[in-house]
Design a protein around this motif. Structure first.
Motif: not given
Length: 275
Positions: A118-122, A182-191, A211-217
């Motif tokens: 959950d803290d991958n964004a941080e 490399q990941f299908a999830e979305t980063l947490n809402p506080n990103f 959007p917090g997706t891998n593609s968005a990054l």
């Protein structure tokens, strides 16, 4: 361009063989780092000290002279520990960004149940800020900064906004490696709230990342880079549509030959140090 004749290349990456290997580019970066060093360019590499990296085997040790940096994320202070090792079969140094909260765990991006942390964004924000603060502490102005891996995607944004007026980055050209997701999830809402580390970053600067997706990054990192290297032959259509050559951005297409010969990437580095 600085009057200093030394040409410097900084690689910021979340993978590098033999420490971590997520894609073929871990081996490509290893070859590229060594070939860059052998060519006479100064080069340093910065990466996370993931808990899966064996410190004894790879001979990591703390750099005491660089201690004392605290990285602030959303008003919380996180102490940065910097470790260093010499890349095997080379004399160039790899610096590892470490922190008890973010990198001591014995896995990389997922827990034992294969759940995305959950803290991958941080962790990403901490790593990008740590890398840039460490270069400031070096007092080592790079001509080229090559950001590789989704965990580095915020670095081009920060270099073009928050760190734009820092003398150490005054003439840095930024490369970003765009890869397949490399990941299908979305980063947490506080990103977004936590990633906006200064008032110099405006909403429009962060638009692609929202959007917090891998593609968005990938798209966000690419938009703020001077050069984009396509690092995969299976990159998504949405990213391909974004990465079209323009007057202000150079796009380097993926080349299967890089797995054996990185000469063209080295020539890219050299051309950017001269421009």
């Amino acid at each position: 361009m600085s009057a200093d004749t030394k040409k410097r290349v900084l690689i910021i990456a979340n993978e590098l063989s033999p420490y971590t290997e997520f894609t073929d580019f871990a081996h490509i970066l290893n070859k590229l780092a060594i070939k860059t060093f052998d060519s006479g360019l100064e080069i340093r590499v910065i990466m996370p000290r993931f808990g899966v990296i064996n410190e004894r085997r790879h001979r990591l040790h703390e750099v005491v002279r660089l201690s004392g940096i605290n990285v602030i994320i959303d008003k919380d202070d996180y102490p940065l520990q910097i470790k260093v090792a010499s890349l095997p079969n080379a004399r160039l140094q790899v610096y590892f960004m470490d922190n008890e909260d973010y990198f001591k765990r014995k896995s990389v991006f997922r827990d034992d149940q294969d759940e995305f942390f959950d803290d991958n964004a941080e962790r990403m924000i901490f790593f990008c800020k740590s890398a840039l603060e460490t270069v400031k502490k070096f007092g080592w102005p790079p001509h080229v900064i090559h950001c590789h891996g989704w965990m580095t995607s915020l670095a081009p944004l920060y270099l073009k906004t928050t760190y734009k007026k820092e003398p150490v980055f005054g003439y840095s050209k930024v490369i970003y490696t765009a890869q397949a997701d490399q990941f299908a999830e979305t980063l947490n809402p506080n990103f977004m709230k936590k990633a906006m580390i200064s008032s110099e970053i405006k909403d429009k600067d962060f638009e692609a990342f929202k959007p917090g997706t891998n593609s968005a990054l990938t798209i966000g990192g690419s938009r703020h880079a001077d050069v984009v290297v396509i690092g995969s032959d299976t990159i998504g259509d949405n990213i391909s549509d974004e990465l079209k050559p323009s007057k202000t951005k150079k796009i380097v297409k993926y080349d299967e030959a890089w797995k054996e010969d990185v000469s063209s990437l080295l020539e890219l580095y050299k051309s950017l140090t001269e421009s």
